[in-house]
Enzyme design. Sequence first.
Site, mmCIF file in Angstrom:
data_model
loop_
_atom_site.group_PDB
_atom_site.id
_atom_site.type_symbol
_atom_site.label_atom_id
_atom_site.label_comp_id
_atom_site.label_asym_id
_atom_site.label_seq_id
_atom_site.Cartn_x
_atom_site.Cartn_y
_atom_site.Cartn_z
ATOM 1 C CD GLN A 103 -48.626 84.022 58.216
ATOM 2 O OE1 GLN A 103 -49.400 83.348 57.533
ATOM 3 N NE2 GLN A 103 -48.902 85.273 58.568
ATOM 4 C CG ASP A 106 -38.222 88.100 54.838
ATOM 5 O OD1 ASP A 106 -39.202 88.775 54.459
ATOM 6 O OD2 ASP A 106 -37.928 87.952 56.050
ATOM 7 C CG HIS A 121 -45.423 79.520 56.473
ATOM 8 N ND1 HIS A 121 -46.226 80.529 55.990
ATOM 9 C CD2 HIS A 121 -46.247 78.707 57.190
ATOM 10 C CE1 HIS A 121 -47.477 80.315 56.373
ATOM 11 N NE2 HIS A 121 -47.514 79.225 57.102
ATOM 12 C CB CYS A 129 -31.969 66.373 49.158
ATOM 13 S SG CYS A 129 -32.272 65.080 47.933
ATOM 14 C CB CYS A 153 -29.301 61.454 45.777
ATOM 15 S SG CYS A 153 -30.551 62.730 46.036
ATOM 16 N N GLY A 190 -49.117 92.793 59.036
ATOM 17 C CA GLY A 190 -48.858 92.530 57.619
ATOM 18 C C GLY A 190 -49.207 91.133 57.165
ATOM 19 C CB SER A 192 -54.143 88.308 53.865
ATOM 20 O OG SER A 192 -53.541 87.021 53.669
ATOM 21 C CG ASN A 216 -53.192 94.412 56.875
ATOM 22 O OD1 ASN A 216 -53.054 94.970 55.790
ATOM 23 N ND2 ASN A 216 -53.201 93.075 57.005
#
Length: 257
Positions: A103, A106, A121, A129, A153, A190, A192, A216
């Site tokens: 998710q 990075d 994600h 754009c 643009c 890691g 939730s 976790n």
Amino acid sequence: MERQEAIERLARDILQSQKTIALTGAGISVESGIPDFRSAGGLWSRYDPNEYAHIDGFRRDPVKIWNMLREIIQVIKSASPNKAHLALAQLERMGYLSSVITQNVDGLHQAAGNHRVIEFHGTNRYLVCLHCGFRDDTENYDTETTVPRCPRCNAVLKPDVVFFGEPIPENAMREAFEEARRAELVMVIGTSAVVFPASSIPSTAREHGAKIVEINLEETPLTGGISDYIIKGRAGEILSDVVAEVRSLVGGEKDVH
Ligand code: APR
């Protein structure tokens, strides 16, 4: 269950599994210096996600949202993979990890050496754009002092990450749930587990017969129901110990690549 006992159990589960996948969240990158979202002091304790992480908010006032985005991009730029990321890369090299569904945006799993990474994600690596579809590498823009604008643009560019109110990238959705349906073991690390549809990946895998193991600092809505067991603690230490245990069970390095 004692922690050492749980680490030995997970190592055995990894060796017995024909197909192991990992679902990771912001918690796996905390030891790289990137704050997570919902722990105390996390990003959402300083920025209201309804205001700063929803696509409507970006369309309404992109310059304001860039005040938060700038902070995240700067932190990510100076982050490097931690022991948890490196452990997952070792498991892939040894042939014991089929894919990482992350998710996170990075890029630290790829930086650690994992090749099969599904970015559920999106990624901070590119800017897009919303008006004309232009897409470019984030590093081509000075996001530290300016708000990046589309060279075609002039609209404000957006990181290629999934904001609330946006769909999950089609390929990522398809690949992630295909992996979940075929997995025999899912390590949920890691996260939730409160953001849908990523949070339904473990239950989908379980419905198809997979064992679910959480790593976790604390329990989540999966714990005690969807998860078979949880190993509580920091992902870096736990995953390093698990890989060491796998190595000791198979006898030294077993690189398949
Ligand atoms: N080791 C293991 N777990 C950790 C560590 C650590 N060092 N540090 C934090 N955690 C755990 C926390 O206990 C928490 O359960 O990681 C989890 C992080 O949860 P969130 O901050 O909610 O992050 P995540 O689950 O990835 O959020 C999902 O929400 O805002 C959106 O798009 C964003 O991808 C994100 C999604």
